[in-house]
Scaffold this motif. Sequence first.
Motif, PDB file in Angstrom:
ATOM      1  N   MET A  54       0.858  -1.198   0.000  1.00 10.34           N
ATOM      2  CA  MET A  54       0.000   0.000   0.000  1.00 10.34           C
ATOM      3  C   MET A  54       0.898   1.255   0.000  1.00 10.34           C
ATOM      4  O   MET A  54       1.876   1.329   0.740  1.00 10.34           O
ATOM      5  CB  MET A  54      -0.904   0.021   1.243  1.00 10.34           C
ATOM      6  N   SER A  55       0.528   2.175  -0.862  1.00 11.91           N
ATOM      7  CA  SER A  55       1.230   3.457  -0.904  1.00 11.91           C
ATOM      8  C   SER A  55       0.859   4.278   0.332  1.00 11.91           C
ATOM      9  O   SER A  55      -0.270   4.230   0.815  1.00 11.91           O
ATOM     10  CB  SER A  55       0.797   4.202  -2.179  1.00 11.91           C
ATOM     11  N   THR A  56       1.835   4.991   0.869  1.00 18.55           N
ATOM     12  CA  THR A  56       1.535   5.847   2.035  1.00 18.55           C
ATOM     13  C   THR A  56       2.014   7.271   1.743  1.00 18.55           C
ATOM     14  O   THR A  56       2.798   7.484   0.815  1.00 18.55           O
ATOM     15  CB  THR A  56       2.272   5.340   3.302  1.00 18.55           C
ATOM     16  N   ILE A  57       1.597   8.203   2.583  1.00 18.68           N
ATOM     17  CA  ILE A  57       2.067   9.586   2.451  1.00 18.68           C
ATOM     18  C   ILE A  57       3.466   9.638   3.043  1.00 18.68           C
ATOM     19  O   ILE A  57       3.659   9.334   4.221  1.00 18.68           O
ATOM     20  CB  ILE A  57       1.111  10.564   3.157  1.00 18.68           C
ATOM     21  N   GLU A  58       4.428   9.991   2.215  1.00 18.88           N
ATOM     22  CA  GLU A  58       5.824  10.017   2.661  1.00 18.88           C
ATOM     23  C   GLU A  58       6.198  11.394   3.208  1.00 18.88           C
ATOM     24  O   GLU A  58       6.904  11.513   4.199  1.00 18.88           O
ATOM     25  CB  GLU A  58       6.738   9.680   1.487  1.00 18.88           C
ATOM     26  N   ARG A  59       5.727  12.469   2.532  1.00 18.38           N
ATOM     27  CA  ARG A  59       6.002  13.804   3.092  1.00 18.38           C
ATOM     28  C   ARG A  59       4.943  14.784   2.619  1.00 18.38           C
ATOM     29  O   ARG A  59       4.257  14.548   1.622  1.00 18.38           O
ATOM     30  CB  ARG A  59       7.402  14.285   2.744  1.00 18.38           C
ATOM     31  N   ALA A  60       4.824  15.854   3.378  1.00 20.14           N
ATOM     32  CA  ALA A  60       3.877  16.934   3.036  1.00 20.14           C
ATOM     33  C   ALA A  60       4.617  18.247   3.267  1.00 20.14           C
ATOM     34  O   ALA A  60       5.169  18.479   4.344  1.00 20.14           O
ATOM     35  CB  ALA A  60       2.637  16.844   3.905  1.00 20.14           C
ATOM     36  N   GLU A  61       4.703  19.046   2.225  1.00 17.20           N
ATOM     37  CA  GLU A  61       5.465  20.306   2.285  1.00 17.20           C
ATOM     38  C   GLU A  61       4.530  21.491   2.122  1.00 17.20           C
ATOM     39  O   GLU A  61       3.625  21.461   1.285  1.00 17.20           O
ATOM     40  CB  GLU A  61       6.517  20.322   1.176  1.00 17.20           C
ATOM     41  N   LEU A 109      -5.092  15.251  -2.227  1.00 15.50           N
ATOM     42  CA  LEU A 109      -5.363  13.809  -2.316  1.00 15.50           C
ATOM     43  C   LEU A 109      -6.189  13.472  -3.561  1.00 15.50           C
ATOM     44  O   LEU A 109      -5.987  12.416  -4.178  1.00 15.50           O
ATOM     45  CB  LEU A 109      -6.064  13.325  -1.044  1.00 15.50           C
ATOM     46  N   TRP A 110      -7.075  14.370  -3.954  1.00 13.63           N
ATOM     47  CA  TRP A 110      -7.808  14.151  -5.216  1.00 13.63           C
ATOM     48  C   TRP A 110      -6.860  14.233  -6.403  1.00 13.63           C
ATOM     49  O   TRP A 110      -6.973  13.477  -7.365  1.00 13.63           O
ATOM     50  CB  TRP A 110      -8.931  15.177  -5.373  1.00 13.63           C
ATOM     51  N   ASP A 111      -5.897  15.146  -6.316  1.00 13.83           N
ATOM     52  CA  ASP A 111      -4.883  15.275  -7.382  1.00 13.83           C
ATOM     53  C   ASP A 111      -4.098  13.962  -7.503  1.00 13.83           C
ATOM     54  O   ASP A 111      -3.935  13.419  -8.602  1.00 13.83           O
ATOM     55  CB  ASP A 111      -3.940  16.433  -7.027  1.00 13.83           C
ATOM     56  N   ILE A 112      -3.705  13.408  -6.366  1.00 11.75           N
ATOM     57  CA  ILE A 112      -2.958  12.150  -6.346  1.00 11.75           C
ATOM     58  C   ILE A 112      -3.810  11.008  -6.899  1.00 11.75           C
ATOM     59  O   ILE A 112      -3.372  10.220  -7.742  1.00 11.75           O
ATOM     60  CB  ILE A 112      -2.473  11.819  -4.913  1.00 11.75           C
ATOM     61  N   LYS A 113      -5.081  10.974  -6.468  1.00 14.66           N
ATOM     62  CA  LYS A 113      -5.946   9.877  -6.919  1.00 14.66           C
ATOM     63  C   LYS A 113      -6.114   9.919  -8.439  1.00 14.66           C
ATOM     64  O   LYS A 113      -6.115   8.875  -9.109  1.00 14.66           O
ATOM     65  CB  LYS A 113      -7.312   9.920  -6.218  1.00 14.66           C
ATOM     66  N   GLY A 114      -6.246  11.112  -8.979  1.00  9.36           N
ATOM     67  CA  GLY A 114      -6.356  11.217 -10.433  1.00  9.36           C
ATOM     68  C   GLY A 114      -5.090  10.746 -11.127  1.00  9.36           C
ATOM     69  O   GLY A 114      -5.134  10.035 -12.133  1.00  9.36           O
ATOM     70  N   LYS A 115      -3.946  11.132 -10.579  1.00 12.04           N
ATOM     71  CA  LYS A 115      -2.673  10.726 -11.205  1.00 12.04           C
ATOM     72  C   LYS A 115      -2.490   9.212 -11.121  1.00 12.04           C
ATOM     73  O   LYS A 115      -2.062   8.571 -12.087  1.00 12.04           O
ATOM     74  CB  LYS A 115      -1.512  11.454 -10.530  1.00 12.04           C
ATOM     75  N   VAL A 116      -2.851   8.630  -9.976  1.00 14.33           N
ATOM     76  CA  VAL A 116      -2.725   7.167  -9.824  1.00 14.33           C
ATOM     77  C   VAL A 116      -3.665   6.450 -10.805  1.00 14.33           C
ATOM     78  O   VAL A 116      -3.319   5.472 -11.436  1.00 14.33           O
ATOM     79  CB  VAL A 116      -3.028   6.756  -8.365  1.00 14.33           C
ATOM     80  N   ALA A 117      -4.872   7.016 -10.996  1.00 18.66           N
ATOM     81  CA  ALA A 117      -5.854   6.393 -11.898  1.00 18.66           C
ATOM     82  C   ALA A 117      -5.558   6.714 -13.361  1.00 18.66           C
ATOM     83  O   ALA A 117      -6.126   6.109 -14.271  1.00 18.66           O
ATOM     84  CB  ALA A 117      -7.255   6.883 -11.544  1.00 18.66           C
ATOM     85  N   GLY A 118      -4.700   7.726 -13.585  1.00 19.80           N
ATOM     86  CA  GLY A 118      -4.417   8.154 -14.968  1.00 19.80           C
ATOM     87  C   GLY A 118      -5.582   8.911 -15.577  1.00 19.80           C
ATOM     88  O   GLY A 118      -5.763   8.918 -16.799  1.00 19.80           O
ATOM     89  N   LEU A 119      -6.393   9.569 -14.733  1.00 21.08           N
ATOM     90  CA  LEU A 119      -7.593  10.275 -15.204  1.00 21.08           C
ATOM     91  C   LEU A 119      -7.639  11.708 -14.663  1.00 21.08           C
ATOM     92  O   LEU A 119      -7.227  11.950 -13.515  1.00 21.08           O
ATOM     93  CB  LEU A 119      -8.848   9.544 -14.713  1.00 21.08           C
ATOM     94  N   VAL A 135       1.749  12.018   7.544  1.00 22.02           N
ATOM     95  CA  VAL A 135       2.825  11.095   7.147  1.00 22.02           C
ATOM     96  C   VAL A 135       2.509   9.676   7.615  1.00 22.02           C
ATOM     97  O   VAL A 135       2.117   9.462   8.759  1.00 22.02           O
ATOM     98  CB  VAL A 135       4.174  11.572   7.712  1.00 22.02           C
ATOM     99  N   GLY A 136       2.593   8.721   6.639  1.00 23.40           N
ATOM    100  CA  GLY A 136       2.341   7.316   6.972  1.00 23.40           C
ATOM    101  C   GLY A 136       0.916   6.869   6.692  1.00 23.40           C
ATOM    102  O   GLY A 136       0.636   5.671   6.662  1.00 23.40           O
ATOM    103  N   ARG A 137      -0.007   7.837   6.457  1.00 29.37           N
ATOM    104  CA  ARG A 137      -1.398   7.463   6.208  1.00 29.37           C
ATOM    105  C   ARG A 137      -1.607   7.122   4.742  1.00 29.37           C
ATOM    106  O   ARG A 137      -0.799   7.455   3.889  1.00 29.37           O
ATOM    107  CB  ARG A 137      -2.342   8.602   6.643  1.00 29.37           C
ATOM    108  N   ASP A 138      -2.744   6.470   4.457  1.00 30.11           N
ATOM    109  CA  ASP A 138      -3.073   6.012   3.106  1.00 30.11           C
ATOM    110  C   ASP A 138      -3.659   7.179   2.297  1.00 30.11           C
ATOM    111  O   ASP A 138      -4.742   7.654   2.631  1.00 30.11           O
ATOM    112  CB  ASP A 138      -4.090   4.862   3.221  1.00 30.11           C
ATOM    113  N   PRO A 139      -2.987   7.617   1.238  1.00 26.45           N
ATOM    114  CA  PRO A 139      -3.489   8.776   0.474  1.00 26.45           C
ATOM    115  C   PRO A 139      -4.765   8.490  -0.300  1.00 26.45           C
ATOM    116  O   PRO A 139      -5.461   9.409  -0.722  1.00 26.45           O
ATOM    117  CB  PRO A 139      -2.342   9.085  -0.501  1.00 26.45           C
ATOM    118  N   ALA A 140      -5.087   7.195  -0.462  1.00 27.05           N
ATOM    119  CA  ALA A 140      -6.278   6.831  -1.250  1.00 27.05           C
ATOM    120  C   ALA A 140      -7.557   7.043  -0.435  1.00 27.05           C
ATOM    121  O   ALA A 140      -8.646   7.144  -0.994  1.00 27.05           O
ATOM    122  CB  ALA A 140      -6.177   5.383  -1.715  1.00 27.05           C
ATOM    123  N   ARG A 141      -7.417   7.112   0.898  1.00 24.94           N
ATOM    124  CA  ARG A 141      -8.604   7.192   1.762  1.00 24.94           C
ATOM    125  C   ARG A 141      -8.987   8.654   1.990  1.00 24.94           C
ATOM    126  O   ARG A 141      -8.857   9.193   3.083  1.00 24.94           O
ATOM    127  CB  ARG A 141      -8.319   6.451   3.062  1.00 24.94           C
TER     128      ARG A 141
END
Length: 402
Positions: free
Chosen positions: A1-8, A94-104, A57-63
Amino acid sequence: MSTIERAEVFVAGPGRNFVTLRITTSDGVTGIGDATLNGRELSVASYLQDHLVPLLVGRDPARIDDMWQYLYRGAYWRRGPVTMTAISAVDTALWDIKGKVAGLPVYQLLGGRSRDGVMVYSHASGRDTAELLDDVTRFQELGYKAIRAQAAVPGVGGSYGVRKGAIYEPAATSLPDEQPWSTEAYLRFAPTYLEAVRDHAGPELHLLHDVHHRLTPIEAAAFGKSVEAVRLFWMEDPTPAENQDAFRLIRQHTTTPIAVGEVLNSIWDVKDLITNQLVDYVRTTVVHAGGISHLRRIFDLAALYQVRTGSHGATDLSPVTLAAAVHLDLTVPNFGIQEYMEHAPETMEVFRSGVTLADGMLNPGEAPGLGVEYDEKAAARYPYDPRYLPVARRLDGSVHDW
Ligand code: CS2
Ligand code: MG
């Protein structure tokens, strides 16, 4: 599972001040969110850096929804512009990430297109009626179908919305600029220039006006009644909206449509306005009302009562907010209109956005996610420079609503 590694958290001043959150996952996917609160930027930056980043940090970005509930309920101290702007930034990233992961592009994740483009309104203004009419013509020639009109009230230096230079920027001073205000002079003058714009621009133009919180309910009722023949698309913020009940009085006297919400930041702040049909457009935004997740809940409630969307979109909302708004605006059934102020070139140098404008409509582009990338190297060339919004004072010196 992918996790949040850092937030700047980036605080910079390209063209104007912006706060931007960038989340990076363990798979190297990044997402960005706008955290700009005009005049109080550092409060949100600290809320994010000092209080939320350690939780991410450490949480699931998909949720995404779980994160929203965790940050909203977990704060204990709920709502308010600072808290909700910080939560908005996390949600949007997180919506930006979800779109990039989905390719949409995000709009595809929200249900796909309901329209070919997002109709926007631009901002014509003038130091007098003649200058305003010239500005209206300029925006009509640029293809805008909807234009907001604001003119300086003679003798009242504190008229709202009069652009000085190429880009409209109300937060222009290192301490609040205390500006004089006269409701009487405004009520005498504003109907005259709005009538002049309607006569000048013709019957088809969507003509908007921002009262900017300046009137009492009965003054707003009288104002709305006085401009009914102008057929405004809306009168915005006719009276301060903390007291949602106040709009009943306005509704009893005038059919001029009402738009409220840019300073409100949760569904609770607009619930009664919507469910009692006290407004026609809700102006809450991605950046200040809980991100894409919460804004779509507000828009869905509004749809039940035939209240349409009209999100705030001034230049103090970053291109990230604009892109996220356009993704959402494309999909919702009760879309009304999207505010659009062109950002400064320096801003667009830092926020590389795929949003395009054609025929008075915006589109977000087809890039996965929001379609906006943040150039931190470019941003480093524009340091944060504290700026305040003005304060209005009546002619007797007492504070008024700016
Ligand atoms: C205005 C804004 O665009 C609008 O409708 O109300 O310009 C507002 O004054 C600024 O966003 C405040 O920062
Ligand atoms: Mg406004």
